[in-house]
Motif scaffolding. Structure first.
Motif, PDB file in Angstrom:
ATOM      1  N   ILE A 194       0.822  -1.205   0.000  1.00 15.16           N
ATOM      2  CA  ILE A 194       0.000   0.000   0.000  1.00 15.16           C
ATOM      3  C   ILE A 194       0.862   1.263   0.000  1.00 15.16           C
ATOM      4  O   ILE A 194       1.987   1.277   0.498  1.00 15.16           O
ATOM      5  N   VAL A 195       0.307   2.310  -0.615  1.00 17.23           N
ATOM      6  CA  VAL A 195       0.979   3.606  -0.704  1.00 17.23           C
ATOM      7  C   VAL A 195       1.095   4.197   0.703  1.00 17.23           C
ATOM      8  O   VAL A 195       0.236   3.972   1.566  1.00 17.23           O
ATOM      9  N   LYS A 196       2.136   4.985   0.953  1.00 16.61           N
ATOM     10  CA  LYS A 196       2.439   5.382   2.326  1.00 16.61           C
ATOM     11  C   LYS A 196       1.376   6.253   2.982  1.00 16.61           C
ATOM     12  O   LYS A 196       1.333   6.350   4.214  1.00 16.61           O
ATOM     13  N   ASP A 197       0.499   6.897   2.191  1.00 13.48           N
ATOM     14  CA  ASP A 197      -0.567   7.699   2.789  1.00 13.48           C
ATOM     15  C   ASP A 197      -1.938   7.049   2.593  1.00 13.48           C
ATOM     16  O   ASP A 197      -2.970   7.716   2.732  1.00 13.48           O
ATOM     17  N   SER A 198      -1.961   5.755   2.275  1.00 12.76           N
ATOM     18  CA  SER A 198      -3.239   5.071   2.012  1.00 12.76           C
ATOM     19  C   SER A 198      -4.176   5.092   3.210  1.00 12.76           C
ATOM     20  O   SER A 198      -5.358   5.410   3.087  1.00 12.76           O
ATOM     21  N   VAL A 199      -3.669   4.727   4.371  1.00 12.53           N
ATOM     22  CA  VAL A 199      -4.517   4.698   5.574  1.00 12.53           C
ATOM     23  C   VAL A 199      -5.069   6.086   5.849  1.00 12.53           C
ATOM     24  O   VAL A 199      -6.256   6.254   6.165  1.00 12.53           O
ATOM     25  N   ASP A 200      -4.230   7.088   5.711  1.00 14.11           N
ATOM     26  CA  ASP A 200      -4.664   8.465   5.964  1.00 14.11           C
ATOM     27  C   ASP A 200      -5.766   8.876   4.997  1.00 14.11           C
ATOM     28  O   ASP A 200      -6.784   9.462   5.404  1.00 14.11           O
ATOM     29  N   LYS A 201      -5.615   8.571   3.717  1.00 17.11           N
ATOM     30  CA  LYS A 201      -6.630   8.919   2.720  1.00 17.11           C
ATOM     31  C   LYS A 201      -7.946   8.192   2.989  1.00 17.11           C
ATOM     32  O   LYS A 201      -9.036   8.778   2.875  1.00 17.11           O
ATOM     33  N   ILE A 202      -7.850   6.927   3.332  1.00 19.81           N
ATOM     34  CA  ILE A 202      -9.065   6.136   3.600  1.00 19.81           C
ATOM     35  C   ILE A 202      -9.817   6.710   4.798  1.00 19.81           C
ATOM     36  O   ILE A 202     -11.043   6.901   4.747  1.00 19.81           O
ATOM     37  N   LEU A 203      -9.108   6.973   5.871  1.00 20.40           N
ATOM     38  CA  LEU A 203      -9.773   7.441   7.085  1.00 20.40           C
ATOM     39  C   LEU A 203     -10.325   8.863   6.932  1.00 20.40           C
ATOM     40  O   LEU A 203     -11.377   9.186   7.493  1.00 20.40           O
ATOM     41  N   LYS A 204      -9.649   9.700   6.178  1.00 21.89           N
ATOM     42  CA  LYS A 204     -10.178  11.048   5.933  1.00 21.89           C
ATOM     43  C   LYS A 204     -11.451  10.982   5.090  1.00 21.89           C
ATOM     44  O   LYS A 204     -12.422  11.699   5.356  1.00 21.89           O
ATOM     45  N   LYS A 205     -11.441  10.118   4.078  1.00 22.01           N
ATOM     46  CA  LYS A 205     -12.643   9.949   3.256  1.00 22.01           C
ATOM     47  C   LYS A 205     -13.775   9.387   4.098  1.00 22.01           C
ATOM     48  O   LYS A 205     -14.937   9.817   3.972  1.00 22.01           O
ATOM     49  N   TRP A 206     -13.459   8.422   4.945  1.00 20.74           N
ATOM     50  CA  TRP A 206     -14.488   7.797   5.765  1.00 20.74           C
ATOM     51  C   TRP A 206     -15.124   8.801   6.722  1.00 20.74           C
ATOM     52  O   TRP A 206     -16.332   8.766   6.959  1.00 20.74           O
ATOM     53  N   LYS A 207     -14.337   9.709   7.235  1.00 22.26           N
ATOM     54  CA  LYS A 207     -14.864  10.729   8.146  1.00 22.26           C
ATOM     55  C   LYS A 207     -15.917  11.569   7.453  1.00 22.26           C
ATOM     56  O   LYS A 207     -16.885  12.021   8.078  1.00 22.26           O
ATOM     57  N   GLU A 208     -15.785  11.764   6.143  1.00 17.08           N
ATOM     58  CA  GLU A 208     -16.746  12.565   5.381  1.00 17.08           C
ATOM     59  C   GLU A 208     -18.094  11.863   5.217  1.00 17.08           C
ATOM     60  O   GLU A 208     -19.124  12.524   5.100  1.00 17.08           O
ATOM     61  N   VAL A 209     -18.095  10.526   5.170  1.00 12.91           N
ATOM     62  CA  VAL A 209     -19.303   9.789   4.765  1.00 12.91           C
ATOM     63  C   VAL A 209     -19.832   8.816   5.815  1.00 12.91           C
ATOM     64  O   VAL A 209     -20.899   8.237   5.633  1.00 12.91           O
ATOM     65  N   CYS A 210     -19.119   8.638   6.905  1.00 16.32           N
ATOM     66  CA  CYS A 210     -19.445   7.540   7.838  1.00 16.32           C
ATOM     67  C   CYS A 210     -20.807   7.668   8.501  1.00 16.32           C
ATOM     68  O   CYS A 210     -21.392   6.666   8.928  1.00 16.32           O
ATOM     69  N   ASP A 211     -21.336   8.884   8.609  1.00  8.43           N
ATOM     70  CA  ASP A 211     -22.635   9.066   9.274  1.00  8.43           C
ATOM     71  C   ASP A 211     -23.811   8.607   8.407  1.00  8.43           C
ATOM     72  O   ASP A 211     -24.925   8.436   8.913  1.00  8.43           O
ATOM     73  N   ASP A 212     -23.570   8.414   7.123  1.00  6.47           N
ATOM     74  CA  ASP A 212     -24.620   7.953   6.217  1.00  6.47           C
ATOM     75  C   ASP A 212     -24.657   6.433   6.231  1.00  6.47           C
ATOM     76  O   ASP A 212     -23.766   5.776   5.694  1.00  6.47           O
ATOM     77  N   LYS A 213     -25.666   5.850   6.842  1.00  4.17           N
ATOM     78  CA  LYS A 213     -25.745   4.396   6.994  1.00  4.17           C
ATOM     79  C   LYS A 213     -26.058   3.678   5.689  1.00  4.17           C
ATOM     80  O   LYS A 213     -26.029   2.439   5.629  1.00  4.17           O
ATOM     81  N   ASN A 214     -26.369   4.431   4.627  1.00  5.38           N
ATOM     82  CA  ASN A 214     -26.543   3.812   3.314  1.00  5.38           C
ATOM     83  C   ASN A 214     -25.208   3.535   2.627  1.00  5.38           C
ATOM     84  O   ASN A 214     -25.167   2.874   1.588  1.00  5.38           O
ATOM     85  N   VAL A 215     -24.135   4.069   3.200  1.00  2.27           N
ATOM     86  CA  VAL A 215     -22.801   3.888   2.616  1.00  2.27           C
ATOM     87  C   VAL A 215     -22.125   2.692   3.279  1.00  2.27           C
ATOM     88  O   VAL A 215     -21.875   2.687   4.484  1.00  2.27           O
ATOM     89  N   ALA A 216     -21.826   1.677   2.466  1.00  2.00           N
ATOM     90  CA  ALA A 216     -21.231   0.445   2.990  1.00  2.00           C
ATOM     91  C   ALA A 216     -19.718   0.547   3.120  1.00  2.00           C
ATOM     92  O   ALA A 216     -19.100  -0.240   3.838  1.00  2.00           O
ATOM     93  N   GLY A 217     -19.119   1.505   2.411  1.00  5.06           N
ATOM     94  CA  GLY A 217     -17.669   1.611   2.453  1.00  5.06           C
ATOM     95  C   GLY A 217     -17.137   2.532   1.376  1.00  5.06           C
ATOM     96  O   GLY A 217     -17.816   3.466   0.943  1.00  5.06           O
ATOM     97  N   ILE A 218     -15.935   2.251   0.920  1.00  9.35           N
ATOM     98  CA  ILE A 218     -15.208   3.111  -0.012  1.00  9.35           C
ATOM     99  C   ILE A 218     -14.663   2.272  -1.157  1.00  9.35           C
ATOM    100  O   ILE A 218     -14.127   1.184  -0.934  1.00  9.35           O
ATOM    101  N   ILE A 219     -14.800   2.798  -2.372  1.00  9.11           N
ATOM    102  CA  ILE A 219     -14.126   2.216  -3.530  1.00  9.11           C
ATOM    103  C   ILE A 219     -12.982   3.147  -3.911  1.00  9.11           C
ATOM    104  O   ILE A 219     -13.205   4.303  -4.268  1.00  9.11           O
TER     105      ILE A 219
END
Length: 291
Positions: A97-122
């Motif tokens: 994995i790219v060195k900032d992958s975890v950071d990018k994933i978690l930042k994106k998740w923070k934007e959308v995590c409150d929407d229970k219709n969202v199962a995850g990230i592509i």
């Protein structure tokens, strides 16, 4: 004590020689809010000794579980079962994995995590850190995985992050005497009720090895025909056009023939099965009879 948010899951079988590169990419992550969960699917090489050394180094959080060999999907089921973080991503033993992958994933998740219709990230996979393994993503915020390929005409491989609680509801089915079913078996089911947030960034760099699943698709089908037929039957049921249902019915019947199961009796659409009988037989004869 920090509670990890993301599980990076790696199923592995006799891949001690490739895990080192993945490990190196994990200890270089700029965001360390993750744990590495390794499910060893009955390796007979020195995987256990190598991982134990890394655990003792304490550079990152590592959990190691070894089970009797049962195939990648059973390893995935075990990983999901014992996962205790909110998010789950599978990174194969021949990837890194790219060195900032975890950071990018978690930042994106923070934007959308409150929407229970969202199962995850592509997100994207790359052949290196700058070039995606396929096309670019559409410029919108959400999609299902199936719509991404069918409607947006995306081509290539994706990196999939899911809410663990959702994955726990959709384990892989694998026939008792088989070891593999296509990953779409789970993804198709999730797509019926949820969407995914799009992250147009490369997070996993992928290299397909000669002993990997991708290079051995036809062999996998022949060795796991019951699971293949079940996957194709599900695909038929979720298909939106008659053309797609017909094409998938051909493949379903190939699987049934390989598994020595009734080809028409259990087909979702009997009329399509009748029309597909000869093309299915021809496909079997050309690609599988003498394979």
């Amino acid at each position: 004590m920090r509670e990890e948010k993301l599980t990076i899951f790696t199923p592995t079988y006799n891949r001690a020689y490739t895990l080192k590169k993945l490990y190196a990419s994990l200890i270089e992550q700029i965001n360390q809010n993750f744990e590495w969960l390794i499910v060893d699917d009955g390796s007979t090489d020195n995987t256990e000794e190598v991982v134990k050394q890394w655990v003792d180094e304490k550079k990152i959080t590592i959990r190691y579980f070894k089970q009797r060999n049962g195939g990648k999907q059973r390893a995935h089921n075990k990983g999901v079962e014992i996962c205790n973080t909110e998010l789950f991503i599978c990174v194969d033993s021949d990837d890194y994995i790219v060195k900032d992958s975890v950071d990018k994933i978690l930042k994106k998740w923070k934007e959308v995590c409150d929407d229970k219709n969202v199962a995850g990230i592509i997100a994207l996979r790359g052949k290196d850190e700058k070039n995606p393994l396929g096309t670019d993503m559409p410029k919108r915020k959400y999609s299902t995985l199936s719509d991404l390929y069918s409607k947006d005409k995306f081509r290539g491989d994706t990196s999939l992050v899911y809410r663990t609680e959702i994955l726990k509801q959709f384990p892989y089915w694998v026939a008792k005497d088989e070891k593999f079913i296509g990953e779409g078996y789970v993804y198709q089911q999730i797509d019926q009720n949820y969407c995914m947030a799009l992250l147009p960034e490369i997070v996993i760099v992928c290299k397909y090895l000669e002993d990997g699943y991708t290079k051995n698709v036809r062999k996998l089908t022949k060795n796991n025909p019951k699971s293949y037929a079940r996957l194709k039957k599900q695909t038929i049921q979720y298909s939106e056009t008659w053309k797609e249902r017909y094409m998938q019915t051909i493949l379903y019947m190939v699987g049934c023939r390989l598994a020595k199961q009734s080809q028409i009796k259990e087909a979702p659409y009997k009329a399509l099965a009748v029309l597909a009988y000869f093309p299915a037989w021809l496909t079997w004869k050309i690609f599988y009879k003498n394979a």
